[in-house]
Enzyme design. Structure first.
Site, PDB file in Angstrom:
ATOM      1  N   LYS A   1       0.842  -1.203   0.000  1.00  0.00           N
ATOM      2  CA  LYS A   1       0.000   0.000   0.000  1.00  0.00           C
ATOM      3  C   LYS A   1       0.880   1.258   0.000  1.00  0.00           C
ATOM      4  O   LYS A   1       0.673   2.177  -0.772  1.00  0.00           O
ATOM      5  CB  LYS A   1      -0.920  -0.034   1.221  1.00  0.00           C
ATOM      6  CG  LYS A   1      -1.867   1.136   1.300  1.00  0.00           C
ATOM      7  CD  LYS A   1      -2.849   0.985   2.446  1.00  0.00           C
ATOM      8  CE  LYS A   1      -3.634   2.286   2.613  1.00  0.00           C
ATOM      9  NZ  LYS A   1      -4.584   2.252   3.704  1.00  0.00           N
TER      10      LYS A   1
ATOM     11  N   GLU B   1      10.167  -4.696   4.857  1.00  0.00           N
ATOM     12  CA  GLU B   1      10.269  -6.087   4.418  1.00  0.00           C
ATOM     13  C   GLU B   1      10.061  -6.192   2.908  1.00  0.00           C
ATOM     14  O   GLU B   1      10.827  -6.842   2.189  1.00  0.00           O
ATOM     15  CB  GLU B   1       9.197  -6.945   5.119  1.00  0.00           C
ATOM     16  CG  GLU B   1       9.391  -7.121   6.617  1.00  0.00           C
ATOM     17  CD  GLU B   1       8.707  -6.034   7.444  1.00  0.00           C
ATOM     18  OE1 GLU B   1       8.490  -4.916   6.917  1.00  0.00           O
ATOM     19  OE2 GLU B   1       8.404  -6.318   8.612  1.00  0.00           O
TER      20      GLU B   1
ATOM     21  N   GLY C   1      -5.086  -1.820   4.674  1.00  0.00           N
ATOM     22  CA  GLY C   1      -4.254  -2.937   4.216  1.00  0.00           C
ATOM     23  C   GLY C   1      -4.953  -4.273   4.394  1.00  0.00           C
ATOM     24  O   GLY C   1      -4.953  -5.125   3.499  1.00  0.00           O
ATOM     25  N   ARG C   2      -5.591  -4.465   5.549  1.00  0.00           N
ATOM     26  CA  ARG C   2      -6.212  -5.766   5.823  1.00  0.00           C
ATOM     27  C   ARG C   2      -7.556  -5.942   5.125  1.00  0.00           C
ATOM     28  O   ARG C   2      -8.218  -6.960   5.300  1.00  0.00           O
ATOM     29  CB  ARG C   2      -6.342  -5.967   7.334  1.00  0.00           C
ATOM     30  CG  ARG C   2      -6.969  -4.821   8.095  1.00  0.00           C
ATOM     31  CD  ARG C   2      -6.687  -4.925   9.591  1.00  0.00           C
ATOM     32  NE  ARG C   2      -7.186  -3.793  10.352  1.00  0.00           N
ATOM     33  CZ  ARG C   2      -6.517  -2.663  10.556  1.00  0.00           C
ATOM     34  NH1 ARG C   2      -5.324  -2.504  10.020  1.00  0.00           N
ATOM     35  NH2 ARG C   2      -7.021  -1.691  11.293  1.00  0.00           N
TER      36      ARG C   2
ATOM     37  N   GLU D   1      -5.489  -6.683  14.396  1.00  0.00           N
ATOM     38  CA  GLU D   1      -4.991  -5.357  14.033  1.00  0.00           C
ATOM     39  C   GLU D   1      -6.137  -4.346  14.118  1.00  0.00           C
ATOM     40  O   GLU D   1      -5.910  -3.167  14.390  1.00  0.00           O
ATOM     41  CB  GLU D   1      -4.380  -5.366  12.618  1.00  0.00           C
ATOM     42  CG  GLU D   1      -3.419  -4.226  12.351  1.00  0.00           C
ATOM     43  CD  GLU D   1      -2.537  -4.440  11.129  1.00  0.00           C
ATOM     44  OE1 GLU D   1      -1.361  -4.799  11.279  1.00  0.00           O
ATOM     45  OE2 GLU D   1      -3.021  -4.215  10.008  1.00  0.00           O
TER      46      GLU D   1
ATOM     47  N   LYS E   1       8.451  -0.958  14.637  1.00  0.00           N
ATOM     48  CA  LYS E   1       9.097  -0.600  13.361  1.00  0.00           C
ATOM     49  C   LYS E   1      10.187   0.429  13.604  1.00  0.00           C
ATOM     50  O   LYS E   1      11.295   0.335  13.066  1.00  0.00           O
ATOM     51  CB  LYS E   1       8.071   0.006  12.391  1.00  0.00           C
ATOM     52  CG  LYS E   1       7.123  -0.981  11.766  1.00  0.00           C
ATOM     53  CD  LYS E   1       6.281  -0.256  10.711  1.00  0.00           C
ATOM     54  CE  LYS E   1       5.103  -1.088  10.265  1.00  0.00           C
ATOM     55  NZ  LYS E   1       4.165  -0.362   9.417  1.00  0.00           N
TER      56      LYS E   1
HETATM   57  O1  F6P Z   1       2.553  -3.172   9.817  1.00  0.00           O
HETATM   58  C1  F6P Z   1       1.202  -3.142   9.598  1.00  0.00           C
HETATM   59  C2  F6P Z   1       0.844  -2.790   8.183  1.00  0.00           C
HETATM   60  O2  F6P Z   1       0.766  -1.430   8.023  1.00  0.00           O
HETATM   61  C3  F6P Z   1      -0.466  -3.468   7.791  1.00  0.00           C
HETATM   62  O3  F6P Z   1      -1.566  -2.779   8.214  1.00  0.00           O
HETATM   63  C4  F6P Z   1      -0.305  -3.595   6.324  1.00  0.00           C
HETATM   64  O4  F6P Z   1      -1.196  -4.515   5.795  1.00  0.00           O
HETATM   65  C5  F6P Z   1       1.138  -4.040   6.244  1.00  0.00           C
HETATM   66  O5  F6P Z   1       1.789  -3.298   7.259  1.00  0.00           O
HETATM   67  C6  F6P Z   1       1.810  -3.853   4.925  1.00  0.00           C
HETATM   68  O6  F6P Z   1       1.837  -2.512   4.530  1.00  0.00           O
HETATM   69  P1  F6P Z   1       2.075  -2.092   3.040  1.00  0.00           P
HETATM   70  O7  F6P Z   1       0.999  -2.698   2.221  1.00  0.00           O
HETATM   71  O8  F6P Z   1       2.055  -0.603   3.027  1.00  0.00           O
HETATM   72  O9  F6P Z   1       3.428  -2.629   2.623  1.00  0.00           O
END
Ligand code: F6P
Length: 547
Positions: A206, A212, A266-267, A352, A511
């Site tokens: 997102k 990661e 995201g979820r 979450e 983080k």
């Molecule tokens: O760390 C939590 C989070 O923000 C989630 O809510 C999200 O789904 C995930 O990290 C991944 O985030 P992104 O899609 O921005 O890489």
């Protein structure tokens, strides 16, 4: 409880608890011949059985009073109007627009988003079909055979869970892979399983800043360059994000970039272009069916009276256990092997969302909020942690999920799966009394002394609650329905608890600290002064082990 608007309903439920001191679920079945008939709801082929719970008609009435006191219907209208329901991020939560098939206008903060939703869906599905049917080729002009989704959290769990759930629908010439962890083993082991020359990487994030995902995406890019050359990169990468500039900076061409919007959490993003890898696997028609399943539940949730509304009932029953019986955990046990990642998916969706301890005003939440969610497929779970469900001191309400018909597996085995699922929910509520145990042991020829020693260990207290979801088979539409049911359950609970289910500030501290610790972990000479004694000690030992 210092929430005047709901305190009356809350105290009524608290008082009602005593009605269950001497009444078990088994008693409730004995007393009420209509119990199953009145304590289940059907949505097309999906049946939600909530009869095996410590509830009676009064409980349901009082729980519905609680929902009304919390203004559930008004809050639901705010959600579906696309208003700012997530105040700490100043956002709407309009994932329902992503699964609107009819094209009716859907507003987000006063603007109809359907034209852009439909345009992006069209672009994403056309790309997915082109990968699937071979119209879109690798750098060497071949068909793609592997798709590797690189993402984490909602950008991984949704597509990974759904790809496994719908594996009978995935084109046989395509293998879908999912890389999430910053542990390099995740990517390394995946790269061993793919033919790089025939692999499409889908970088899903997102924000397009997640440590990661960006680390793995850069590593995958290096692998492609090393093996196929720099010129191959545009043909082998696609990206899904809300951040087009960052995607462009990564070197992904415009026609391989797919967007979604900040009003999609995201979820909740599987319904968006984040579903790209899934859509490549199962194809446009199946992906649209999956969206239709979500839309079915939106319609059910918005139009069905609260007393027959599945997500509302799911939410209220769970609140009954969480806030009145003090149950800290909730299990989800799919008797459906391909839903193996569904509990993990729900862990993010639920924990979450509702893992909060302050309410919308920032004051301490007046009640317990989201429980710990966990689960594994049955029957495996029976041979792992069900012992505690049956005889432990903790009461863990269970959701069982079961298909009436198997897909792409030996139908001869299915009756055994069904029997086990039904047996577990029956055993949980019925239990086995001391008298029954003694009679059984006596029939086996044990003497009184042996019976007295053994009997307490063999007694099942029973009265342990569960719901069962029974559906015809695990099709894309059914999966869409199941996910959306849980999404709306989470929302209903958040309304009762008066918390923001759409933010996730609790992930930030770790983080930040990881960014601070990364150089200390990489550089053995870096100064660890100022760290707490445990962290400093662990780093010192780590450095010693690496010498
Ligand atoms: O760390 C939590 C989070 O923000 C989630 O809510 C999200 O789904 C995930 O990290 C991944 O985030 P992104 O899609 O921005 O890489």
């Amino acid at each position: 409880m210092d929430r005047p608007e709901i305190s009356e309903a809350f105290f009524a439920l608290e008082a009602h608890l005593s009605d269950f001191h001497d009444v078990t679920i088994a008693d409730l079945f004995t007393k009420d011949a209509r119990r199953f008939a009145d304590f289940h709801v059907v949505l097309d082929d999906l049946l939600f059985d909530f009869s095996k719970h410590r509830i009676d008609r009064t409980t349901l009435k009082l729980l519905l009073d609680l929902a009304r006191a919390a203004k559930l219907e008004e809050r639901r209208a705010v959600l579906f109007a696309g208003a700012t329901i997530n105040p700490t991020e100043g956002r709407a939560a309009m994932h329902m627009a992503l699964r609107t098939m009819s094209g009716v206008p859907m507003q987000v903060q006063g603007r109809d988003v359907m034209p852009e939703v439909l345009a992006e869906r069209h672009k994403m599905l056309a790309f997915a079909e082109a990968v699937r049917d071979g119209g879109l080729k690798t750098a060497a002009g071949e068909r793609f055979a592997h798709v590797v989704n690189i993402g984490i959290g909602g950008s991984d769990l949704g597509p990974a869970m759904a790809a496994r759930a719908l594996s009978p629908f995935v084109a046989p010439h395509l293998d879908l892979h999912f890389v999430a962890n910053v542990d390099g083993a995740d990517l390394a082991d995946t790269l061993k399983r793919v033919d790089l020359a025939r692999t499409l990487f889908v970088v899903s994030s997102k924000t397009f800043t997640t440590l990661e995902t960006m680390t793995n995406a850069r590593a995958a890019r290096r692998a492609v360059i090393d093996r196929l050359g720099e010129a191959a990169v545009p043909a082998h990468f696609a990206a899904v994000s809300t951040a087009p500039k960052e995607v462009a900076a990564f070197g992904i061409p415009e026609d391989c970039r797919f967007l979604f919007w900040d009003w999609v959490g995201g979820r909740y993003s599987l319904w968006s272009s984040i579903g790209l890898s899934l859509a490549i696997g199962i194809g446009k028609q199946n992906f649209e069916d999956f969206l239709r399943g979500g839309e079915d539940v939106d319609n059910h949730f918005t139009t069905t009276p609260l007393a027959e509304n599945i997500p509302v009932l799911m939410a209220l029953i769970e609140i009954w256990y969480r806030d009145f019986w003090d149950c800290a955990a909730q299990a989800v046990i799919p008797y459906d092997q391909r839903l193996g990642r569904f509990p993990a998916y729900l862990q993010q969706l639920e924990m979450e969302s509702n893992g909060k301890s302050v309410d919308l005003s920032g004051a301490a939440a007046g009640t317990s909020t989201g429980p710990v969610i966990f689960g594994e497929p049955g029957t495996n779970a029976q041979h792992a942690f069900f012992q505690l469900f049956h005889q432990g001191t903790e009461i863990v309400p269970v959701d069982f999920l079961l298909a009436a018909e198997p897909l792409a597996s030996d139908p001869a085995q299915h009756p055994l799966l069904v029997a086990n699922c039904l047996a577990q929910s029956e055993a949980l509520f019925r239990g086995r009394t001391r008298a029954e145990v003694e009679a059984k042991l006596r029939a086996q020829g044990l003497d009184d002394e042996a019976i007295a020693a053994l009997a307490p260990h063999k007694v099942f207290e029973g009265n342990r609650p569960s719901s069962t979801f029974l559906y015809k088979s695990l099709t894309p539409r059914t999966l869409g329905r199941l996910i959306a049911l849980y999404e709306h359950k989470v929302f209903v609970q958040s309304v009762i608890w008066n918390i923001d289910p759409f933010d996730q500030w609790g992930v930030e501290l770790g983080k930040e600290l990881a960014l601070r610790l990364a150089p200390l972990s990489a550089d053995p000479a870096a100064d660890t002064t100022g760290l707490d004694a445990s962290t400093a000690g662990l780093l010192a030992h780590l450095r010693a082990l690496r010498k």
